[in-house]
Design a protein around this motif. Structure first.
Motif, PDB file in Angstrom:
ATOM      1  N   LEU A  18      -2.008  -1.587 -10.483  1.00  0.00           N
ATOM      2  CA  LEU A  18      -2.089  -2.078  -9.105  1.00  0.00           C
ATOM      3  C   LEU A  18      -0.980  -3.081  -8.830  1.00  0.00           C
ATOM      4  O   LEU A  18      -0.297  -2.991  -7.803  1.00  0.00           O
ATOM      5  N   ARG A  64       1.872   6.436  -6.895  1.00  0.00           N
ATOM      6  CA  ARG A  64       0.784   7.325  -7.272  1.00  0.00           C
ATOM      7  C   ARG A  64       1.215   8.799  -7.202  1.00  0.00           C
ATOM      8  O   ARG A  64       0.884   9.601  -8.078  1.00  0.00           O
ATOM      9  N   ARG A  82       0.839  -1.217   0.000  1.00  0.00           N
ATOM     10  CA  ARG A  82       0.000   0.000   0.000  1.00  0.00           C
ATOM     11  C   ARG A  82       0.865   1.255   0.000  1.00  0.00           C
ATOM     12  O   ARG A  82       0.584   2.223  -0.700  1.00  0.00           O
ATOM     13  N   HIS A  83       1.923   1.222   0.827  1.00  0.00           N
ATOM     14  CA  HIS A  83       2.844   2.381   0.834  1.00  0.00           C
ATOM     15  C   HIS A  83       3.442   2.572  -0.553  1.00  0.00           C
ATOM     16  O   HIS A  83       3.509   3.693  -1.069  1.00  0.00           O
ATOM     17  N   ARG A 117      -3.009   3.979  11.263  1.00  0.00           N
ATOM     18  CA  ARG A 117      -2.016   4.701  10.470  1.00  0.00           C
ATOM     19  C   ARG A 117      -2.450   6.162  10.298  1.00  0.00           C
ATOM     20  O   ARG A 117      -3.656   6.444  10.228  1.00  0.00           O
ATOM     21  N   ALA A 146      -8.387  -6.007  -5.783  1.00  0.00           N
ATOM     22  CA  ALA A 146      -7.239  -6.326  -4.927  1.00  0.00           C
ATOM     23  C   ALA A 146      -7.571  -7.491  -4.000  1.00  0.00           C
ATOM     24  O   ALA A 146      -6.752  -8.389  -3.788  1.00  0.00           O
ATOM     25  N   LEU A 175     -12.273   2.868  -7.312  1.00  0.00           N
ATOM     26  CA  LEU A 175     -11.194   2.577  -8.254  1.00  0.00           C
ATOM     27  C   LEU A 175     -10.819   1.100  -8.236  1.00  0.00           C
ATOM     28  O   LEU A 175     -10.103   0.619  -9.108  1.00  0.00           O
ATOM     29  N   LEU A 176     -11.301   0.391  -7.223  1.00  0.00           N
ATOM     30  CA  LEU A 176     -10.896  -1.012  -7.065  1.00  0.00           C
ATOM     31  C   LEU A 176     -12.018  -2.001  -7.349  1.00  0.00           C
ATOM     32  O   LEU A 176     -11.773  -3.200  -7.409  1.00  0.00           O
ATOM     33  N   GLN A 218      -3.625   3.833 -12.920  1.00  0.00           N
ATOM     34  CA  GLN A 218      -2.439   3.333 -12.236  1.00  0.00           C
ATOM     35  C   GLN A 218      -2.434   1.814 -12.267  1.00  0.00           C
ATOM     36  O   GLN A 218      -3.486   1.179 -12.262  1.00  0.00           O
ATOM     37  N   GLN A 228      -2.514   8.049   7.764  1.00  0.00           N
ATOM     38  CA  GLN A 228      -3.337   8.311   6.574  1.00  0.00           C
ATOM     39  C   GLN A 228      -4.776   7.871   6.759  1.00  0.00           C
ATOM     40  O   GLN A 228      -5.621   8.153   5.915  1.00  0.00           O
TER      41      GLN A 228
END
Lengths: 321, 378
Positions: free
Chosen positions: A245, A105, A98-99, B242, A194, B374-375, A243, B244
């Motif tokens: 994945l 991105r 994810r990071h 986290r 995902a 988006l997923l 983007q 974020q």
């Protein structure tokens, strides 16, 4: 049913899902199964529906054949409840991914802004065209780098933790093999791409179905290609850049699957489509609305009925492969 | 600027029947392209339009159509504008502020309600209304015992499909109860979640009895949120810990509180949503024209401007063009950007009010906390 002489990987346009507001069009997966001559039950993967993966009654009815749901999402929860060490390692890997996605991105956004800033300069058209190509190449480089880094993270995880050798994973895979072996095909629904990809990878679902026909749509189709490309031209926050994945499973190579283009792609933006198709070339970008299909055998597209996004920016409606 | 509708009325017979016909055939205020005409009917010595559009005189007189009881004022209104207003009707030397009886559009706020004029192209967002297809989240009030502020009540929003096995981002909303009452925050969250615009999120709704003090760069407030409330909520709910996944949000002084808290705890909050922030500052001296109430804000913003640092990852800033704070907000944005934070700034043709803040929520929240849109590919 015997193993097919040639395994077909059949990609379809969107089918009805369990989400509220999901497309209301008719499913055509049943027709495809009939055309394949499938008579045995099918193995069904709805892990992209996450907690709702069991809500498959409507889909099962559309198949026209008995089905067994592999329940990969539920299995992952059971697995992590049993193997705490793997769970922690897996969480750490996902956090790292994810990071990395986030940083990639940020780089994409800045590259896109730079491309725009250059594109509006008042210089000779030839120079501008040359710079436009450089801008596209820069995005391609970022994509390549990202996929390589994703692959490295997966490989390191595999090497360090060897999930397949862990008793709980091995047991689930044995159970899955027993479910998949008698099936005439593996059917993979769409949903959260995902989530679907991760569960299929964890249980090696495609490895277990190596001899089977595979029918998949939307997110299910995306994970079968070389690269899973996320895209939406109409996000609620205004604009977004496509983007990558992750690397996909690659059983339908050379394709970038773009489900539901009518709702997700600005088809009248020829320059945007050209940039997108050039960025992902030589892969073929296939826009898949309901009713479309692409059939891939031995890594080659043998027939199709979909829309191809050309590198010129022109959509090729009725692309036949 | 003139109104064709008023010109037609003036050119006609102006009988009571003709006037009745005029009112029966128009909606009010009358929008004719870029012109908007406010109309009031009745006997009075004078009628004034009272509005809060910074840049225009805050009181403007309506003129009377001769030999009628019709009062009117036409203004130019840029497309997509939204203006809150009242009429001041003067009788017997005394002015009374009233809502426009001809206009059904109202905006409520803690002080009552105003009439609302919509310019060409403005539409009330459909995602603010309750949608039967959007499962409703759970709203609750829980007490929190604070060493800083004593016992306080905390509003909570849990998404409809809340599960203990998941980890959720946390959105902390200053003046959260006002956001619920005046900015439709409940239906907005329900809809944005159901449409995959934002992820399932847990929302903490704070309110302060002394907001002008506590929100003005007060260490006690930062401590209450960061050292008490967030750990408390982490004990109660499965929160993604986290940065974020933590967002501070607020409007006006609430935006000051959000930025100030983030500055006092750099890196703890990864997301900020700042609406029409009261970011008063000075270029010389330490007293802004806004008065003593703003002194701590001025000191804080001056400090930040002197040494801006990245305190979060993403910051969404919005402000109305028709509010005086547009100057302060426009000035702050480059400062925020210079730190390396990812900043998105949005202006709207609106004022310092709750519906302006409401209308920006979809863009702001979905950019700070992108949903699975988006997923998810069905």
């Amino acid at each position: 049913m015997l193993a097919p002489a040639t395994r077909s990987v059949i990609l379809l346009g969107p089918q009805p899902g369990p989400q509220p507001g999901s497309p209301s069009h008719q499913a055509d997966v049943g027709r495809v199964l009939r055309e394949l001559g499938a008579r045995r039950p099918v193995a069904l993967c709805t892990a992209g529906w996450q907690e709702r993966e069991g809500e498959d009654e409507a889909l099962a009815a559309q198949l026209g054949l008995p089905s067994v749901n592999l329940r990969l999402h539920r299995r992952s929860e059971e697995l992590f409840a049993e193997d705490a060490e793997l769970k922690e390692a897996y969480k750490a890997r996902q956090l790292l991914l994810r990071h990395q996605q986030d940083f990639y991105r940020v780089r994409l956004d800045h590259a896109d802004e730079a491309a725009h800033a250059i594109a509006v300069r008042h210089v000779e058209p030839e120079l501008l065209e040359q710079e436009r190509r450089v801008s596209v190449e820069f995005l391609r480089q970022l994509d390549r780098d990202h996929v390589e880094r994703c692959r490295a993270i997966h490989a390191a995880f595999e090497q360090r933790w060897r999930p397949g050798d862990r008793p709980a994973v091995a047991r689930h895979r044995r159970e899955l093999r027993a479910l998949i072996e008698p099936a005439s095909a593996l059917v993979i629904a769409g949903g959260h791409v995902a989530s679907l990809f991760n569960r299929m990878e964890l249980f090696d679902a495609l490895g277990l179905a190596a001899e089977k026909h595979v029918i998949a749509w939307s997110a299910g189709a995306m994970v079968l290609t070389d690269r899973i490309v996320l895209f939406h031209d109409f996000p609620p926050y205004g604009k977004d850049i496509a983007q990558v994945l992750d690397a996909g499973f690659g059983v339908a190579p050379g394709l970038v699957v773009l489900p539901d283009p009518s709702r997700r792609i600005r088809m009248d933006d020829r320059a945007g489509i050209a940039r997108f198709a050039q960025r992902l070339a030589p892969a073929t970008c296939v826009a898949m609305d309901p009713g479309t299909h692409v059939v891939s055998e031995a890594g080659l597209v043998v027939r199709a009925s979909a829309t191809r996004l050309r590198t010129t920016g022109e959509p090729e409606i009725g692309w036949s492969g | 600027m003139t109104s064709r509708a008023i010109a037609d009325l003036s050119a006609g017979p102006r009988t009571p029947e003709a006037v009745d016909g005029f009112f029966a055939t128009h909606g009010f205020p009358i929008v004719e392209g870029p012109a908007i005409t406010f109309v009031w009917r009745g006997e009075a010595e004078a009628v004034h339009l009272k509005h809060w559009v910074y840049g225009l005189p805050s009181s403007q007189s309506l003129a009377r159509v001769e030999h009628t009881d019709v009062w009117h004022l036409t203004l130019g209104l840029p497309p997509a504008s939204r203006v809150e207003y009242k009429f001041e009707v003067v009788r017997g030397g005394h002015g009374e502020w009233i809502q426009d009886p001809l206009n059904p559009n109202r905006a409520r706020d803690p002080f009552g309600a105003n009439s609302v004029a919509h310019g060409t192209g403005y539409a009330i967002p459909e995602w603010i209304q309750h949608d039967p297809r959007s499962p409703r989240g759970h709203l609750d009030e829980i007490p929190i015992d604070s060493q800083v502020f004593g016992r306080r009540s905390l509003g909570l929003y849990l998404p409809a499909r809340f599960r203990r096995t998941r980890r959720y981002p946390l959105l902390i909303v200053h003046d959260g109860h006002d956001y619920l009452h005046y900015a439709s925050l409940g239906p907005v969250l329900d809809n944005l979640i159901a449409r995959l615009d934002i992820p399932d999120v847990i929302v903490a709704l704070t309110s302060s009895p002394r907001r002008l003090v506590e929100y003005a760069d007060d260490e006690r407030h930062a401590s209450f949120l960061t050292d008490e409330m967030v750990p408390y909520l982490q004990r109660l709910f499965p929160l993604d810990e986290r940065p974020q996944s933590r967002c501070l949000m607020g409007a006006s002084f609430g935006a000051v509180a959000a930025l100030s808290t983030a500055c006092r705890r750099p890196g703890f909050y990864g997301r900020l949503l700042l609406q029409s922030g009261s970011f008063a500052f000075t270029d010389i001296g330490d007293r802004n024209h806004r008065g003593a109430l703003f002194d701590p804000v001025v000191a804080f913003i001056n400090r930040f401007r002197g040494d801006p640092i990245a305190v979060a990852e993403r910051v969404f800033v919005s402000c109305g063009m028709y509010e005086s704070l547009i100057y302060e907000n426009r000035s702050l944005v480059p400062m925020l950007q210079s730190t390396g934070m990812d900043v998105r700034y949005v202006e709207a043709r609106d004022g310092h009010n709750w519906e302006n803040w409401r209308d920006r929520l979809r863009e702001g929240l979905s950019w700070l906390f992108p949903g699975p849109l988006l997923l998810v590919y069905e």
